[in-house]
Design a protein around this motif. Sequence first.
Motif, PDB file in Angstrom:
ATOM      1  N   UNK A 279      -7.407   4.261  -3.176  1.00  0.00           N
ATOM      2  CA  UNK A 279      -6.214   3.537  -3.550  1.00  0.00           C
ATOM      3  C   UNK A 279      -6.448   2.535  -4.706  1.00  0.00           C
TER       4      UNK A 279
ATOM      5  N   UNK B 225       1.354   7.161  -6.233  1.00  0.00           N
ATOM      6  CA  UNK B 225       0.119   7.815  -6.699  1.00  0.00           C
ATOM      7  C   UNK B 225       0.115   9.273  -6.259  1.00  0.00           C
ATOM      8  N   UNK B 226       0.415   9.486  -4.989  1.00  0.00           N
ATOM      9  CA  UNK B 226       0.339  10.828  -4.417  1.00  0.00           C
ATOM     10  C   UNK B 226       1.324  11.795  -5.093  1.00  0.00           C
ATOM     11  N   UNK B 227       2.518  11.286  -5.373  1.00  0.00           N
ATOM     12  CA  UNK B 227       3.554  12.156  -5.938  1.00  0.00           C
ATOM     13  C   UNK B 227       3.442  12.279  -7.461  1.00  0.00           C
ATOM     14  N   UNK B 228       2.422  11.651  -8.014  1.00  0.00           N
ATOM     15  CA  UNK B 228       2.105  11.881  -9.427  1.00  0.00           C
ATOM     16  C   UNK B 228       2.810  10.975 -10.412  1.00  0.00           C
ATOM     17  N   UNK B 229       3.274   9.802  -9.963  1.00  0.00           N
ATOM     18  CA  UNK B 229       3.990   8.915 -10.888  1.00  0.00           C
ATOM     19  C   UNK B 229       3.034   7.931 -11.563  1.00  0.00           C
TER      20      UNK B 229
ATOM     21  N   UNK C 121      10.162   4.514  -2.811  1.00  0.00           N
ATOM     22  CA  UNK C 121       9.198   5.315  -2.038  1.00  0.00           C
ATOM     23  C   UNK C 121       9.284   6.805  -2.357  1.00  0.00           C
ATOM     24  N   UNK C 122      10.273   7.199  -3.157  1.00  0.00           N
ATOM     25  CA  UNK C 122      10.436   8.602  -3.578  1.00  0.00           C
ATOM     26  C   UNK C 122      10.746   9.521  -2.401  1.00  0.00           C
ATOM     27  N   UNK C 123      11.481   9.013  -1.438  1.00  0.00           N
ATOM     28  CA  UNK C 123      11.876   9.817  -0.281  1.00  0.00           C
ATOM     29  C   UNK C 123      13.390  10.004  -0.333  1.00  0.00           C
TER      30      UNK C 123
ATOM     31  N   UNK D  95      12.567  16.643  -0.178  1.00  0.00           N
ATOM     32  CA  UNK D  95      12.440  15.398   0.589  1.00  0.00           C
ATOM     33  C   UNK D  95      11.555  14.395  -0.162  1.00  0.00           C
TER      34      UNK D  95
ATOM     35  N   UNK E 240       2.464   1.905  -3.458  1.00  0.00           N
ATOM     36  CA  UNK E 240       1.512   2.404  -4.458  1.00  0.00           C
ATOM     37  C   UNK E 240       1.039   3.803  -4.095  1.00  0.00           C
ATOM     38  N   UNK E 241       0.693   3.989  -2.814  1.00  0.00           N
ATOM     39  CA  UNK E 241       0.134   5.281  -2.403  1.00  0.00           C
ATOM     40  C   UNK E 241       1.135   6.421  -2.597  1.00  0.00           C
ATOM     41  N   UNK E 242       2.385   6.193  -2.205  1.00  0.00           N
ATOM     42  CA  UNK E 242       3.383   7.261  -2.337  1.00  0.00           C
ATOM     43  C   UNK E 242       3.545   7.668  -3.798  1.00  0.00           C
TER      44      UNK E 242
ATOM     45  N   UNK F 197       0.833  -1.208   0.000  1.00  0.00           N
ATOM     46  CA  UNK F 197       0.000   0.000   0.000  1.00  0.00           C
ATOM     47  C   UNK F 197       0.869   1.260   0.000  1.00  0.00           C
ATOM     48  N   UNK F 198       1.918   1.259   0.811  1.00  0.00           N
ATOM     49  CA  UNK F 198       2.805   2.426   0.854  1.00  0.00           C
ATOM     50  C   UNK F 198       3.452   2.690  -0.503  1.00  0.00           C
TER      51      UNK F 198
END
Lengths: 281, 208
Positions: free
Chosen positions: B187, A180-184, A242-244, B161, A176-178, A173-174
């Motif tokens: 999701x 999705x959220x960051x626009x990838x 995770x794009x961090x 970050x 995919x969600x990260x 979930x992390x």
Amino acid sequence: MTSLFERESPANLIAARILLAGTALWMLLSRPGLAGVLDFPAPMWSSVSFERRLRFFYVLPSAAEQVLFIAIHITLVAVLIGVYPRLMAFISALLLYHFAPLETILWTPNPYLRGFTIPILGLLVLSFAPRERPVRWPLLLIQIFFVQIYFFAGYAKLFTSGLRWLEAENIRHYLILMNQYLGFPRTSLAFTVAGYGWMCALIAWTGMIFDLAFPIVLFSRRARYVMVPLALFFHVANAILFRVVFQNTVLLLLFVNWEWVVSRVRQMRPAPAEPLATGAR
Amino acid sequence: MRIVVVSLVQLAAFLVFVVLCAAIPSARERTQRRRRIVALAAYLVVTNLAIGITQKDAWPLTNYRLMHGLVNPMSEEWRVGFFGVDRSGREWRIDPHTWRAISDWHLQFWVLKQFENSSPAEREEVLRHLLWLAEKDRAFVTARGRLPNHSLLGPLAAPQWWLWNREPRVPREPYAKIRLYKEIWTFEDKLATGRNRERKLLGEWTAR
């Protein structure tokens, strides 16, 4: 306790000073608009309470802030090259404390993972390190600040979510969600990895064990040979999946024995040519 | 009142650290100096353990938590979308690095918390500022054919970050408007369709 007062190599302390000041300077040069956040429209500052402004001393006029922002670059360069390093480290740390929260202040006064936290704490410690006899405690405290990042990141996951955090499904979930959220797009590598339960479980368990075990580098020099390169891999993988981005990755070099490096470099240098003896012929 | 006390305690935690550091060089003798160093080390260990274990915060003494919760795949996710609108009415997603030192992430939280409670005049002031920043970047991309770095270090600058997907596409003409949306998705829905479920207009401002 005695280890606090053991002799420390001057090379290691100088390296720590350069790494901390260099990291802070790199972050500042990368965020030239930081002081300009103070000039954002007043309604945007409405979320910042008066006591928060006082806590970070946001009470000066804009022109004075710009002067301080220039000053911090100068003091950090001075620390870097060793001009009045203790005084300049102290001033730099206080100015960093003042400017660092601007990156997040509209929402939170805590910019803890945005590159300035360890330089602030480390430069403060170094500014009061003894001049005459280099001892272990300043570097040890800085290393403790650094290992906490990993240990408490692992602890926080267990504290908040318990062992369920380690379930493969949570990591899936992390991932995919990260993204999705960051626009990838769905073609990103993270989505592929998320499709394999065993990979997600592997990421969860190795990440957690690594986080909680990282403080071992404080006690074992041998462990550093494994944990420090592993940390580098960990951050690269985090950035890709995770794009961090962890801006303090370079501070892993705090665990290198620079005295050994310096001695090796000296050995590798060609020996100076002997002066021609007069009358040799 | 509580936030005042918390802020004071957070400030005090940092100031005690500074004072304990500063007390070391002024020690008159070796034993006194050692005691002060031990006091500093003890303070840092106890404070950091207390903050770490309780998950409280007194930045720069902090708890370093990150991605510590459980993701609920059934819950609604959201993102504030910032869009420039050209004269033909076409929307262009504004690059997340446009806001300079403020991260897009924190700006989004600010918009959701504060923007809707602001007066129309305050909203206009904020939107005008955001459009001004977006327009500066748009003009740069049009002239140079690439996104600006906002730093003398260029590509060597420290990344943000969160590694946002960049948005290099901009119109050739200046933006006529800025729009802010709350984009909502679940999701699994987005995983299947690649789309947001809905979006709500939070604010709009037309350049004059």
